[in-house]
Design a protein around this motif. Structure first.
Motif, PDB file in Angstrom:
ATOM      1  N   ARG A   1       0.854  -1.185   0.000  1.00 58.54           N
ATOM      2  CA  ARG A   1       0.000   0.000   0.000  1.00 58.54           C
ATOM      3  C   ARG A   1       0.895   1.242   0.000  1.00 58.54           C
ATOM      4  NH1 ARG A   1      -2.033  -3.222   4.103  1.00 58.54           N
ATOM      5  NH2 ARG A   1      -1.174  -1.753   5.620  1.00 58.54           N
ATOM      6  N   PRO A   2       0.345   2.402  -0.309  1.00 66.24           N
ATOM      7  CA  PRO A   2       1.137   3.636  -0.272  1.00 66.24           C
ATOM      8  C   PRO A   2       1.858   3.796   1.068  1.00 66.24           C
ATOM      9  CG  PRO A   2      -0.972   4.070  -1.287  1.00 66.24           C
ATOM     10  CD  PRO A   2      -1.033   2.658  -0.745  1.00 66.24           C
ATOM     11  N   GLY A   3       3.162   4.048   0.998  1.00 60.24           N
ATOM     12  CA  GLY A   3       3.973   4.234   2.183  1.00 60.24           C
ATOM     13  C   GLY A   3       4.387   2.959   2.890  1.00 60.24           C
ATOM     14  N   GLU A   4       3.936   1.808   2.409  1.00 59.23           N
ATOM     15  CA  GLU A   4       4.243   0.532   3.064  1.00 59.23           C
ATOM     16  C   GLU A   4       5.556  -0.047   2.541  1.00 59.23           C
ATOM     17  OE1 GLU A   4       1.829  -3.528   4.271  1.00 59.23           O
ATOM     18  OE2 GLU A   4       1.306  -2.539   2.380  1.00 59.23           O
TER      19      GLU A   4
ATOM     20  N   ALA B   1      10.763   2.404 -10.171  1.00 58.39           N
ATOM     21  CA  ALA B   1      10.879   3.631  -9.376  1.00 58.39           C
ATOM     22  C   ALA B   1      10.151   4.783 -10.059  1.00 58.39           C
ATOM     23  CB  ALA B   1      12.348   3.975  -9.151  1.00 58.39           C
ATOM     24  N   THR B   2      10.366   4.935 -11.349  1.00 57.95           N
ATOM     25  CA  THR B   2       9.774   6.052 -12.085  1.00 57.95           C
ATOM     26  C   THR B   2       8.268   5.899 -12.276  1.00 57.95           C
ATOM     27  OG1 THR B   2      11.842   6.402 -13.269  1.00 57.95           O
ATOM     28  CG2 THR B   2       9.854   7.324 -14.258  1.00 57.95           C
ATOM     29  N   LYS B   3       7.836   4.720 -12.684  1.00 56.69           N
ATOM     30  CA  LYS B   3       6.423   4.519 -13.012  1.00 56.69           C
ATOM     31  C   LYS B   3       5.540   4.245 -11.794  1.00 56.69           C
ATOM     32  CE  LYS B   3       7.704   2.670 -17.497  1.00 56.69           C
ATOM     33  NZ  LYS B   3       7.897   1.443 -18.278  1.00 56.69           N
ATOM     34  N   HIS B   4       6.110   3.640 -10.749  1.00 57.94           N
ATOM     35  CA  HIS B   4       5.276   3.208  -9.622  1.00 57.94           C
ATOM     36  C   HIS B   4       5.759   3.707  -8.258  1.00 57.94           C
ATOM     37  CE1 HIS B   4       3.157   0.580 -12.377  1.00 57.94           C
ATOM     38  NE2 HIS B   4       4.328   0.163 -12.809  1.00 57.94           N
ATOM     39  N   GLY B   5       6.906   4.375  -8.206  1.00 58.34           N
ATOM     40  CA  GLY B   5       7.415   4.871  -6.930  1.00 58.34           C
ATOM     41  C   GLY B   5       7.998   3.783  -6.044  1.00 58.34           C
ATOM     42  N   LEU B   6       8.346   2.637  -6.630  1.00 60.58           N
ATOM     43  CA  LEU B   6       8.904   1.539  -5.841  1.00 60.58           C
ATOM     44  C   LEU B   6      10.411   1.718  -5.709  1.00 60.58           C
ATOM     45  CD1 LEU B   6       8.092  -1.167  -4.459  1.00 60.58           C
ATOM     46  CD2 LEU B   6       8.910  -2.285  -6.549  1.00 60.58           C
ATOM     47  N   THR B   7      10.909   1.647  -4.484  1.00 60.60           N
ATOM     48  CA  THR B   7      12.339   1.819  -4.265  1.00 60.60           C
ATOM     49  C   THR B   7      12.829   0.816  -3.235  1.00 60.60           C
ATOM     50  OG1 THR B   7      14.084   3.468  -3.896  1.00 60.60           O
ATOM     51  CG2 THR B   7      12.152   3.573  -2.441  1.00 60.60           C
ATOM     52  N   VAL B   8      14.135   0.752  -3.096  1.00 60.98           N
ATOM     53  CA  VAL B   8      14.775  -0.068  -2.078  1.00 60.98           C
ATOM     54  C   VAL B   8      15.066   0.851  -0.901  1.00 60.98           C
ATOM     55  CG1 VAL B   8      16.806  -1.475  -1.533  1.00 60.98           C
ATOM     56  CG2 VAL B   8      15.739  -1.641  -3.801  1.00 60.98           C
ATOM     57  N   VAL B   9      14.562   0.505   0.280  1.00 58.38           N
ATOM     58  CA  VAL B   9      14.660   1.390   1.441  1.00 58.38           C
ATOM     59  C   VAL B   9      16.103   1.728   1.774  1.00 58.38           C
ATOM     60  CG1 VAL B   9      14.174   1.625   3.903  1.00 58.38           C
ATOM     61  CG2 VAL B   9      12.474   0.609   2.399  1.00 58.38           C
ATOM     62  N   ASN B  10      16.969   0.762   1.851  1.00 61.97           N
ATOM     63  CA  ASN B  10      18.355   0.984   2.242  1.00 61.97           C
ATOM     64  C   ASN B  10      19.280   1.019   1.029  1.00 61.97           C
ATOM     65  OD1 ASN B  10      17.800  -1.750   1.805  1.00 61.97           O
ATOM     66  ND2 ASN B  10      19.547  -2.397   3.042  1.00 61.97           N
ATOM     67  N   ALA B  11      18.826   1.656  -0.047  1.00 58.30           N
ATOM     68  CA  ALA B  11      19.548   1.629  -1.314  1.00 58.30           C
ATOM     69  C   ALA B  11      20.906   2.309  -1.217  1.00 58.30           C
ATOM     70  CB  ALA B  11      18.724   2.296  -2.415  1.00 58.30           C
TER      71      ALA B  11
ATOM     72  N   ASP C   1       4.614   5.823  -3.644  1.00 55.69           N
ATOM     73  CA  ASP C   1       3.444   6.458  -4.256  1.00 55.69           C
ATOM     74  C   ASP C   1       2.469   6.873  -3.152  1.00 55.69           C
ATOM     75  OD1 ASP C   1       2.087   6.477  -7.264  1.00 55.69           O
ATOM     76  OD2 ASP C   1       0.630   6.496  -5.623  1.00 55.69           O
ATOM     77  N   ARG C   2       1.883   8.070  -3.295  1.00 56.61           N
ATOM     78  CA  ARG C   2       0.996   8.601  -2.253  1.00 56.61           C
ATOM     79  C   ARG C   2      -0.417   8.031  -2.288  1.00 56.61           C
ATOM     80  NH1 ARG C   2       2.531  14.996  -1.908  1.00 56.61           N
ATOM     81  NH2 ARG C   2       4.734  14.672  -1.468  1.00 56.61           N
ATOM     82  N   SER C   3      -0.808   7.443  -3.435  1.00 60.28           N
ATOM     83  CA  SER C   3      -2.197   6.995  -3.519  1.00 60.28           C
ATOM     84  C   SER C   3      -2.397   5.579  -4.057  1.00 60.28           C
ATOM     85  CB  SER C   3      -3.004   7.976  -4.378  1.00 60.28           C
ATOM     86  OG  SER C   3      -2.451   8.047  -5.679  1.00 60.28           O
ATOM     87  N   GLU C   4      -1.461   5.048  -4.815  1.00 58.23           N
ATOM     88  CA  GLU C   4      -1.675   3.760  -5.471  1.00 58.23           C
ATOM     89  C   GLU C   4      -0.851   2.634  -4.844  1.00 58.23           C
ATOM     90  OE1 GLU C   4      -3.863   3.097  -7.944  1.00 58.23           O
ATOM     91  OE2 GLU C   4      -4.511   5.183  -7.745  1.00 58.23           O
TER      92      GLU C   4
END
Length: 169
Positions: free
Chosen positions: A58-61, A88-98, A118-121
């Motif tokens: 979920r957003p922020g999870e 990262a660009t299309k969905h805002g998915l990143t590695v926390v400790n990158a 992502d803030r909403s999706e």
């Protein structure tokens, strides 16, 4: 695979192309149903890692996502786990400790701590989806030498934005 097996037709048999593997890394797949790490294109720095399980963020999870991969790096090397640029660009998915760090002595399963920025999706990842990239690099081991004073440099102790580059409105 040997250099001769991977060499294109135009390469001399005794010359290894620039994109041929230069390091052997022992790999143990912990899940036979997944593809092993692989480079998508010749010359790519990162080998894709895949999700071993389905997960929805979920957003922020954030979640620790196993990859089904275990490796034995030679000492003097590290595997750095980076986000995939498209996710990262299309969905805002990143590695926390990158980048995540896999040390040469670690033999457990590589797992990736992913964060949905992502803030909403929400983002749904399925088993087998490519979720991160693994870049293997040489590392130096420093000898830390205590001194009374450090040598001078142009930068000195300036940091945290001291060189500019951003003009606030």
């Amino acid at each position: 695979m040997s250099a001769q097996q991977t060499a294109p037709d135009h390469a001399a048999p005794d010359q290894s192309p620039a994109w041929a593997p230069t390091l052997d890394v022992q790999l143990k797949m912990l899940d036979d149903g997944l593809e092993p790490p692989a480079y998508a294109h010749p010359g790519d720095a990162g080998a894709d890692l895949r999700a071993r399980v389905d997960v929805t963020l979920r957003p922020g999870e954030r979640a620790l996502v196993p990859t089904g991969v275990s490796i034995a790096l030679p000492f003097g090397y590290v595997a750095l786990i980076h986000p995939r640029s498209g996710l990262a660009t299309k969905h805002g998915l990143t590695v926390v400790n990158a980048p995540g760090t896999v040390d040469a002595g670690y033999r457990g399963e590589i797992a990736v701590t992913l964060l949905n920025t992502d803030r909403s999706e929400p983002i749904a990842l399925r088993r087998g989806d490519r979720i991160a990239q693994m870049v293997i690099q040489r590392v130096e081991h420093a000898r830390f030498v205590p001194v009374e004073d450090l040598s001078d440099s142009v930068r000195g102790s300036g940091g945290f934005g001291s060189t500019g580059g951003f003009t606030a409105p």
